[in-house]
Write an enzyme that holds these catalytic residues in place. Structure first.
Site, PDB file in Angstrom:
ATOM      1  N   HIS A 101       0.850  -1.194   0.000  1.00  0.00           N
ATOM      2  CA  HIS A 101       0.000   0.000   0.000  1.00  0.00           C
ATOM      3  C   HIS A 101       0.885   1.244   0.000  1.00  0.00           C
ATOM      4  O   HIS A 101       1.226   1.763   1.064  1.00  0.00           O
ATOM      5  CB  HIS A 101      -0.912   0.005   1.231  1.00  0.00           C
ATOM      6  CG  HIS A 101      -1.978  -1.042   1.202  1.00  0.00           C
ATOM      7  ND1 HIS A 101      -1.707  -2.375   1.394  1.00  0.00           N
ATOM      8  CD2 HIS A 101      -3.319  -0.945   1.002  1.00  0.00           C
ATOM      9  CE1 HIS A 101      -2.839  -3.070   1.329  1.00  0.00           C
ATOM     10  NE2 HIS A 101      -3.828  -2.226   1.088  1.00  0.00           N
TER      11      HIS A 101
ATOM     12  N   HIS B 260      -3.919   3.430  -3.789  1.00  0.00           N
ATOM     13  CA  HIS B 260      -4.119   2.917  -2.429  1.00  0.00           C
ATOM     14  C   HIS B 260      -3.391   1.603  -2.180  1.00  0.00           C
ATOM     15  O   HIS B 260      -2.569   1.514  -1.254  1.00  0.00           O
ATOM     16  CB  HIS B 260      -5.618   2.732  -2.164  1.00  0.00           C
ATOM     17  CG  HIS B 260      -5.935   1.977  -0.910  1.00  0.00           C
ATOM     18  ND1 HIS B 260      -5.839   2.550   0.329  1.00  0.00           N
ATOM     19  CD2 HIS B 260      -6.322   0.701  -0.715  1.00  0.00           C
ATOM     20  CE1 HIS B 260      -6.163   1.651   1.249  1.00  0.00           C
ATOM     21  NE2 HIS B 260      -6.470   0.519   0.641  1.00  0.00           N
TER      22      HIS B 260
ATOM     23  N   GLU C 236     -20.387  -1.351  23.078  1.00  0.00           N
ATOM     24  CA  GLU C 236     -19.706  -2.609  23.387  1.00  0.00           C
ATOM     25  C   GLU C 236     -18.423  -2.797  22.589  1.00  0.00           C
ATOM     26  O   GLU C 236     -17.411  -3.275  23.121  1.00  0.00           O
ATOM     27  CB  GLU C 236     -20.642  -3.802  23.135  1.00  0.00           C
ATOM     28  CG  GLU C 236     -21.858  -3.851  24.033  1.00  0.00           C
ATOM     29  CD  GLU C 236     -23.044  -3.067  23.486  1.00  0.00           C
ATOM     30  OE1 GLU C 236     -24.103  -3.080  24.138  1.00  0.00           O
ATOM     31  OE2 GLU C 236     -22.904  -2.454  22.396  1.00  0.00           O
TER      32      GLU C 236
ATOM     33  N   HIS D 243     -31.744 -11.874  22.305  1.00  0.00           N
ATOM     34  CA  HIS D 243     -30.841 -11.762  23.439  1.00  0.00           C
ATOM     35  C   HIS D 243     -30.368 -13.123  23.959  1.00  0.00           C
ATOM     36  O   HIS D 243     -29.610 -13.173  24.932  1.00  0.00           O
ATOM     37  CB  HIS D 243     -31.530 -11.012  24.586  1.00  0.00           C
ATOM     38  CG  HIS D 243     -31.597  -9.530  24.382  1.00  0.00           C
ATOM     39  ND1 HIS D 243     -32.078  -8.958  23.232  1.00  0.00           N
ATOM     40  CD2 HIS D 243     -31.242  -8.493  25.190  1.00  0.00           C
ATOM     41  CE1 HIS D 243     -32.028  -7.637  23.339  1.00  0.00           C
ATOM     42  NE2 HIS D 243     -31.512  -7.330  24.517  1.00  0.00           N
TER      43      HIS D 243
END
Length: 720
Positions: A57, A294, A452, A516
């Site tokens: 890169h 890139h 989180e 959950h």
């Protein structure tokens, strides 16, 4: 020659450019000319390093060269020959694909391991290469392995929190023994990742004025220009998050302006600083300013053209002139002087504050009180107890008495049992929340908010600050560690000691339903290298889980506990058994079968084993199996003695997907992989999915009969 004459020194370039040097004191008189030569040399070097193996890169590293000069040559305080110096500035490369940027400056700054031959190993087949495709923590001068974009931002916030906490704890007037700054390099893509934005928000709230983010603003990502996806005012966004913002318009050349901005950021009184540096990706190449710069080498023709344009011989490779070497030559001595002055300060500090200095040295060494296990209760109430509550009974006295514990939660303090009496929140001292007492930077309880992913990634930074100086503890519902999983993985990968306390870990958590109720998540964490996933059965095993996690100095851990009450088995379950991963709870001579119970389902396994023996005359052994990874670390003879396979068939009972249990059992009473949980009260959810002894025992008897008549062959794993 007159002693005040100016000496012309050849740069070794094709055009014979010169630097002006005073022979009297060696001072470089034409600084911008000097910077120009250094920057051109570095950009050509990046292009060559990528071209040699046709990979890497180059674009970002080339565009960021002036930022690197400003950091390593003028701004950062570090010691190349003492890379672990405690009070060094921390540098984090969040846009890790530009790793050549960091490798290059580690080499020129004088880090011993980063030789020029090592620098040339980038993208090579050398197995001893230090120049991986992303920077890795094992290499001198690299603080964290950032990996996926955005992680490094949160790591840097953790490093800055560590400095704030330690400074507030140990610094005294005239003795700033902890005073380092954290610098974090980011790219456009980092600002699109949620984990970075979570961490940026928290850092602004906490007023981390010892943190500077440097934004390589080249407006290019892999797909093209950033305006394909983002057209926001990033400066306004950062100011709204509580950051100071400084703009550098010519980030490819204005070294002096960047240095000034960085020094201003170091002097900030109450805010972190965001330095928006406008650069051009792949500057000087045929693809400058384009996405093609890139992640691909430029090609031999383009690299030669860059050399010609910059005044270098296009046929020569890796030409680093002596003036360029000289430009960085004093950094080793400067670093040694930083260390000498700090050592001298610490010596004086030890005389002025001997007791505090003793505590400080213990933290530097990663020591915890020798008698820390005395804080763990020796016995527990015998009435049914949620293991999340058991975890609190263990953690609270540990956190109160082990100064290196820094505990936090993602907005679930009432549910996770991680708080303790007289604890102090980690907060900026001038912030007085409406719903709690004023905290301080010396506090050891962090309110992460509903973040989180950032919580786990910030904790990696806390742990990486200095091994053992801070032991971070995070907490949330187990299901939400799916959000945190990328950062949990990065902590395990780096051998960082982070302890994650995951509650509500089964279908027994009940009415919140399948969103959950974790079914598949344990399989992920059991498969994750260098992570201890520990699921204790009761309070005694929970004590063993915390003991194992604290003793795992180079591993991350998850202690997985239940929301609902589970039976206690005093005198049978053993905390020392947890450290072995699995152990026999009830032995039976000439047993017909082994029943394996795990975590909150161990109590079900106990009843199943009893009913098999009492009602069906099946001689049954009972095993508790809290941690597969710890079990694998035991001697083969021990593992064989616990499982007694293949002579004794084994059935595991756990309300998760069965993946992985085929290594230890012949059959599993588990959750089918065709569905998730069910919104029912905990006991009803277990009944709905067939996890009662009355439902399980007939299935086991039928399975045993099929094994006997050959319908099920030995070695065939069956989900009952």
């Amino acid at each position: 020659m007159s002693p005040h004459a100016v000496q012309a020194v050849s740069t070794g370039t094709k055009t014979g450019e010169h630097l002006l040097i005073s022979p009297k004191n060696g001072t470089l008189l034409n600084r911008r000319h000097q910077h120009d030569l250094v920057l051109k040399t570095l950009r050509v070097l990046v292009a060559e390093l990528c071209q040699q193996f046709n990979g890497g890169h180059p674009g970002g590293a080339i565009g960021m060269a002036a930022i690197g000069v400003a950091l390593w040559r003028y701004t950062m305080r570090y010691a190349p020959r003492k890379p672990d110096w405690f009070n060094r500035d921390r540098f984090v490369l969040s846009n890790g694909h530009t790793c050549l940027f960091q490798y290059m400056f580690l080499h020129f700054a004088g880090y011993k391991d980063m030789t020029f031959e090592q620098l040339k190993s980038y993208h090579s087949s050398r197995e001893d290469s230090l120049c991986a495709g992303h920077p890795e923590i094992e290499v001198e001068g690299i603080e964290v392995t950032t990996g996926p974009l955005g992680q490094g931002v949160a790591n840097a916030v953790g490093l800055a929190i560590a400095t704030k906490h330690l400074a507030a704890t140990f610094n005294r007037p005239a003795f700033d023994v902890v005073s380092n700054h954290t610098w974090c390099m980011i790219g456009d893509a980092c600002l699109q990742e949620g984990v970075a934005l979570e961490a940026i928000s928290l850092a602004g709230h906490l007023g981390l004025n010892n943190l500077t983010i440097i934004y390589d603003n080249n407006q290019i990502t892999c797909d093209g220009s950033v305006d394909l996806t983002n057209t926001e005012d990033i400066g306004a966004k950062m100011r709204a998050c509580g950051w100071d913002v400084i703009e550098i318009l010519d980030g490819c050349h204005d070294v002096e302006g960047i240095v000034d901005a960085l020094e201003r950021s170091r002097q900030s009184k109450n805010k972190p600083t965001f330095v928006n540096v406008h650069t051009v990706i792949g500057l000087g190449s045929a693809v400058e300013g384009k996405a093609a710069a890139h992640g691909a080498a430029f090609g031999e023709k383009d690299v030669k053209n860059m050399k010609s344009v910059y005044g270098f011989d296009p046929e020569q490779q890796y030409v680093i002139s002596q003036p360029v070497r000289d430009f960085f030559a004093n950094l080793v001595d400067t670093g040694d002087e930083h260390v000498r002055q700090w050592d001298q300060m610490v010596a004086s500090y030890s005389s002025a504050h001997p007791e505090l200095a003793t505590q400080f040295r213990a933290r530097l060494e990663g020591s915890i009180p020798a008698d820390w296990q005395r804080n763990i209760p020796s016995s527990f109430p015998e009435n049914p107890t949620p293991t999340r509550a058991s975890s609190g009974l263990v953690l609270q006295p540990l956190a109160a008495n082990i100064p290196s514990f820094v505990v936090g939660t993602a907005d679930l303090t009432p549910s996770v049992h991680m708080s303790w009496p007289n604890m102090v929140d980690f907060q900026r001292p001038d912030h007085a929340p409406q719903s709690g007492p004023t905290g301080s930077y010396a506090g050891r309880y962090i309110h992460y908010g509903v973040r989180e992913h950032a919580m786990a990634a910030i904790s990696n930074g806390l742990a990486a600050f200095n091994p053992g100086t801070i032991i971070p503890v995070t907490s949330s519902f187990f299901m939400f560690y799916l959000y945190a999983a990328p950062a949990v993985r990065m902590g395990a990968l780096q051998h960082l000691q982070v302890i994650h306390a995951a509650t509500h870990d089964s279908i027994g958590m009940g009415e919140d339903g399948p969103t959950h109720q974790p079914i598949e998540l344990a399989a992920l964490y059991r498969a994750m290298p260098n992570l201890l996933y520990i699921r204790p059965a009761d309070s005694e095993e929970t004590a063993g889980a915390w003991t194992a996690a604290i003793e795992a100095k180079s591993s991350s851990s998850i202690i997985s506990t239940s929301r609902h009450k589970v039976a206690q088995f005093p005198g049978e379950t053993k905390r020392d058994g947890v450290k072995k991963g699995a152990y026999v709870v009830r032995e039976q001579d000439d047993a017909d079968i082994t029943i394996i119970g795990v975590g909150a389902e161990f109590e079900i396994a106990v009843v199943v084993a009893e009913q098999l023996s009492a009602s069906h005359k099946v001689k049954t052994r009972l095993v508790s199996f809290p941690c597969q990874r710890l079990f694998e670390q035991q001697e083969l003879s021990y593992r064989r003695s616990v499982l007694q396979r293949p002579h004794k068939p084994a059935v595991v009972i756990e309300a998760y997907a069965a993946a992985g249990w085929e290594r230890y059992a012949d059959a599993a009473v588990c959750m089918r992989t065709t569905r998730f949980g069910k919104s029912l009260p905990g006991k009803d959810a277990y009944r709905y999915f067939g996890f009662t002894s009355g439902q399980i025992v007939p299935k086991i008897m039928d399975w045993l009969e099929k094994r006997n008549d050959g319908s099920v062959l030995p070695g065939e794993f069956v989900e009952l």
